[in-house]
Scaffold this motif. Structure first.
Motif: not given
Length: 354
Positions: A249-252, A263-267, A309-313
């Motif tokens: 996912f990181a590239e997106l 993103f670090a907190k999401l992970m 939202r990007a993680w959801t997509r």
């Protein structure tokens, strides 16, 4: 173990000798092993050893194939052969009585049994893993599926083991089945390394042993012995494997200030269960976990809705998850600023140090 149960097993074994199917026999033995309580195993094995007939010997060999450590070749049933070498002697009974461990008792009782059985029976447990797959069982990944494809050494009876692994309860096995390989066609799973998938299967069963009270399928105990034996026999086992979902996912990741921090907190929140992403889980992340546990810059707080939202997509663009983000994300700045929601650890971490 009642005499009627023993008689039923012998009758079923007689039918299996006519079927001449290693897979059918192993599945039967797995159900039999799954129904055995430790205090039932020794009397049952004693009856099998004392009987000594071909049906009893097939039962012993089949139980050994699905309960012995899978890294042992089937014809070498472990380091504890029955003293005397022949099923049915007095030493056999002593060896069965000497241990309450079902697997060890089966290995002892079954030593030498395969040598007296037809050639097809000797193929039990002698399988090659030809592929593996892993992915979501449902749109939100609340259950994931781990699948392993096997074939016997003579190339016959290909079959797939599929294990359902629950995510909300920590990643334990809740269901398992053995089917024809075509069963995979409608599952939409991604190909994966067999050693990694097999490691996840073993981890899921071990976790289930430590967590009591979680609902599992009624059929799971009857498949578990075979599932564990199959997974344990896969070469290159990786126990406690990581997951590359975050890396893919990181590239997106949105190119916003603070996006990397968000993103670090999401992970940190999704941990080792990144495929589980439901409306309830995203709501907990935005309205409970972040305000309670996370210390974020203003830029990261502002970027968080787009990161989520990007993680959801990336996880399939589920409309219900996106709606929950739209409902909860506007409240995030106020929730993050509310000190009453912060945990003790977060409050201590924010205190200035001398």
């Amino acid at each position: 173990m009642s005499t009627s149960t023993f008689s039923t097993a012998i009758t079923q074994a007689r039918d299996l000798l006519r079927w001449r199917s290693p897979l059918r026999t192993e599945l039967w033995a797995a159900r039999l092993a799954g129904a055995l309580e430790p205090d039932q195993a020794e009397p049952f094995l004693r009856e099998l050893v004392a009987d000594g007939g071909s049906e009893a010997r097939l039962t012993l060999a089949a139980l050994a194939a699905v309960t012995a450590p899978a890294h042992h070749p089937v014809l070498d049933l472990g380091p504890d052969p029955v003293p005397g070498g022949e099923p049915g002697g007095d030493d056999d009974n002593d060896s069965v009585t000497a241990t309450s461990d079902v697997a060890a008792a089966v290995r002892r009782a079954a030593a030498g049994a395969l040598d007296t059985l037809p050639e097809w029976a000797r193929r039990m447990g002698r399988v090659t893993c030809e592929g593996a797959w892993y992915g979501k069982a449902d749109p939100y990944g609340e259950q994931v599926l781990a699948a392993l494809n096997f074939r016997y050494e003579n190339g016959k009876e290909p079959h797939v083991l599929v294990v359902g692994i629950d995510q909300p309860h920590g990643g334990l096995a809740v269901d398992a089945l053995v089917e024809e390989v075509k069963f995979l066609d409608d599952l939409g799973l991604a190909a994966a390394e067999p050693g990694v998938v097999a490691g996840r299967v073993l981890d899921a069963f071990e976790l289930g042993d430590r967590i009591l009270g979680t609902p599992v399928a009624d059929t799971l105990p009857g498949v578990r012995p075979l599932a564990v034996a199959r997974a344990a026999g896969v070469p290159g086992l990786v126990r406690g494997p990581g997951d590359d979902t975050a890396e893919r996912f990181a590239e997106l990741l949105p190119g916003l200030p603070g996006a990397g921090e968000a993103f670090a907190k999401l992970m940190e929140f999704v941990g080792d269960r990144p495929l589980w992403w439901s409306p309830a889980r995203v709501s907990r992340f935005l309205t409970v976990w972040l305000p309670r546990e996370a210390i974020l810059s203003d830029a990261a707080v502002a970027a968080m809705p787009e990161v989520v939202r990007a993680w959801t997509r990336f996880h399939g663009d589920q409309p219900a998850v996106l709606r929950r983000i739209d409902e909860d994300a506007p409240r995030l700045p106020a929730l993050m600023a509310d000190d009453s929601l912060a945990s003790l650890g977060k409050r201590l971490a924010r205190q200035p140090r001398d």
